[in-house]
Design a protein around this motif. Sequence first.
Motif: not given
Length: 230
Positions: A195-199
């Motif tokens: 999810k951090q990568d998606v942000i």
Amino acid sequence: MNINNTFRTRNMLDQKFAQRIAKQLTAAISDKGYASIAFSGGSTPKGLFKELSNKNIDWSKVTITLVDDRWVDTQNTDSNDRLLKENLLQNYAANATFFSLKQADALTEQYLTNLTDQANSFLPLDVVILGMGEDGHTASIFPCSAQVHQGLDENADPALIKVVPTTAPYERVTFNYAALIQASHLYLHVVGQSKQDVISQALANDDAVAMPIRAFLQNEDKTCNIFWAE
Ligand SMILES: O=C(O)[C@H](O)[C@@H](O)[C@H](O)[C@H](O)COP(=O)(O)O
């Protein structure tokens, strides 16, 4: 603008986040006599719900609702309504007023008009907690859906609308961007490296139709507080 609140563990995040929300609800109650908050469903917020349910605030003055829900029976294990009732509307928080998005059997335009009219009694929301999918959807504003433009329309009236995603199950009812962005306190609650990568991907360009979370993260007038743990 975004403020990143990073925590070593999900449990530490849940504890700190619950403290912050309890404080903001209490401030709203002392300011205007009532407070309203909208939560996302999914798997991320369960620990937060349990922490928050044990906060001894004046829940009798709080309206709790959902940013979105799946159009399924509220006994269905995929119902966000059920998730909230089983995990948040317990202990002290059982005294809150719950505004369900699933109040009928048929998902019609008239139902949505009536539901929006009822929701207007507690809009704008004091607190909104968004989740996010790997595709950058938030609430049920899905990039894959034919309703994505309607959901993101910043000139629309705040409303509850129907969305039919093609990459996720069920018809959905969701507050639109115009309703959610008005929150006094806006949060994005995500966990895990993916999810951090998606942000990071969401912050790389401004095409909100491709990743609806961008509309919230890149709004110049509203700070979105990102609460993240590994
Ligand atoms: O009804 C829903 O599913 C949510 O409102 C949705 O927007 C959710 O927040 C994201 O899909 C993240 O879900 P997870 O927390 O399960 O990753």
